[in-house]
Write an enzyme that holds these catalytic residues in place. Sequence first.
Site, PDB file in Angstrom:
ATOM      1  CG  ASP A  45      54.259  -8.404  12.798  1.00 47.53           C
ATOM      2  OD1 ASP A  45      54.361  -7.251  12.353  1.00 47.53           O
ATOM      3  OD2 ASP A  45      53.351  -9.186  12.454  1.00 47.53           O
ATOM      4  CG  ASP A  96      51.782 -12.959  11.603  1.00 49.11           C
ATOM      5  OD1 ASP A  96      52.491 -11.938  11.512  1.00 49.11           O
ATOM      6  OD2 ASP A  96      50.572 -12.978  11.322  1.00 49.11           O
ATOM      7  CG  ASP A 137      56.884 -10.505  10.683  1.00 44.26           C
ATOM      8  OD1 ASP A 137      57.174  -9.301  10.744  1.00 44.26           O
ATOM      9  OD2 ASP A 137      55.730 -10.933  10.874  1.00 44.26           O
TER      10      ASP A 137
END
Length: 620
Positions: free
Chosen positions: A321, A514, A518
């Site tokens: 990410d 995080d 995700d």
Amino acid sequence: MAKELKRRILIYIIGVMVYLCAVLVTRTYILPDFVRFFWYLAAYLLIGFDAFQKLQEDFLKRKFVTEYTIIIIATIGAFGVERYSEGVLVMLLFELGMLFEAFSTDSAKRSIESMINIRPEYATRKVHGKEFKVDPASLKIGHTIVIRPGERIPVDAVVTTGNTNIDTKALTGEVMPQPAWAGDKIYSGCINLSGVIEAKVTAVYVNSTVSRIMELVEDAQNRKAESETFIARFSKIYTPIMLICALLVMIYPPLTFSYGNWTTWIYRGLIFLIISCPSGLVISIPIAFLGGIASAARHGVVVKGGNYLEDLAKADTFIFDKTGTLTEGVFKVREVNPVGMTKEELLGIAAHVESNSNHPIAQSVLEAYEGTVDRNRVYRMKEIPGYGIRAVYRGEQVFMGNKRLMDRQKIACEAVEVNGTPIYVAVGNRYAGYLVISDSIKEDAKWTLKYLKEKCSAVTVMLTGDTEVPSREVARELKMDYAYSNLMPEDKLEQLEDFLSVQDGTERLVCVGDGINDALILARADVGIAMGALGSAAAIEAADVVLMDDELPKIVDAIKIARETLRVVSQNITFALIVKVMILILAVIGYFGMWEAIFAEVGVMFVVILNAVGITRYHV
């Protein structure tokens, strides 16, 4: 500790106590054989309770040759030749290994006690001008709801009255709030930041975005193939070979050169079976993985199971990410570009105008301004959703916001393309310049990705909900192989499936993220790594590995520990097999009895355990 594991340990301890009492009493007193048999049998059934359960489960799955098969045949054979104590002792050692393996996984998972908690406890429904607090699950399509600042949006809806800014981190992972006014769609799980709004429900609770994401997370976890443990894979080859060899020892000599001597060779075959039983390996391998898990925890990395260490050692594709993972996730003023004034003057005007706002951009401007802010000089401040902010400062009207705000006020300025968010400033009708607000790449991101490329021959990928320009700049600076932007959680999962589809059985894919956005890909990846310090509870729950202090180099530490763990496991297997082969030969020719075989097994176990425990002191 899990309830099931507690039950297993309790039954095992009771069985060990019964066994020790049996040994003590039978060594002190002469008891009838049937009393000894039933006493040891009780201890055997208690200690081996879990092994028999697992054997039954394997048979139902049509798995007939496993490590449980060989241990149960060997120990029942020991009872058949009246070697009760030896039979129970072998089962005791075997079950001890299995409990170590179960405990290692359970203790790691208990280190993370976070739950997904983004669903609101209540919703405010408006009926005939009156407001009522209701269960979000009771809302129906067409109902009118009221959402105040600080409240979480309970279900998907469309704004009908009012305007506000929405914190969408739950869905996109991005820290920049999004404006919303009448006619805009808003999604469950997001937070209303600034204004009171009314909205019409467009999806019931179970079909809203958050509920669908949670269902997708569960589905992704189910579709993740269960990695076979090292022991299970090893046993598939080792166990049938040992069973066939033991059977040959029992029947070949009496039918050929030692014709008719069945008792001797059945006994030697049972000794062969007991020696070949992989109890030493069964206990040493879980301890090696437990040592790896403990070593990782000492370095600030929580690993939820030994199989994830195996997969980390094989990883060759890493998906990241962006915001909060590769970047700091905090906005800062990167550039100040004034027109007709100094940088300090432009920054001072911006800081005063933003002084009463809780918007992330406002906070970053205030942090960048080194002077003193006098809020008494600012009045008539008004946020304009989708455009920016307007206020009167030192008697002049000031506009701050995006290019659309400048166009709306008919203030001439050129659009700029930068790595970040440009904030245009106008004083009266005069263009005063612009600020660039952007996130910054983590200092250790470059080093981490360089290591992955050089030492793991890794393919590096970025999947983000951010816009294309800043995403492309981050990917270019970090020299990533692929970058995909403007992605919703379902889009990220689709991209992940594409990468998984081109992998073979020796390759592993790792995802690092995080946020709850995700959670889908963390659950579906071979190994999901969550940033634990700032990551969402959903990401931590869905992940297999958690970095407790959010430092990217911890990924490298985890990989080094995983490789060291597999190296020790390989050493243990090699040593144990060499010693076993030597003892098996001696047993077949009559130099080893059952007790000697057990002591040799304990000796092997002691050595491999010491080697495995050494992993806990491993320094990366």
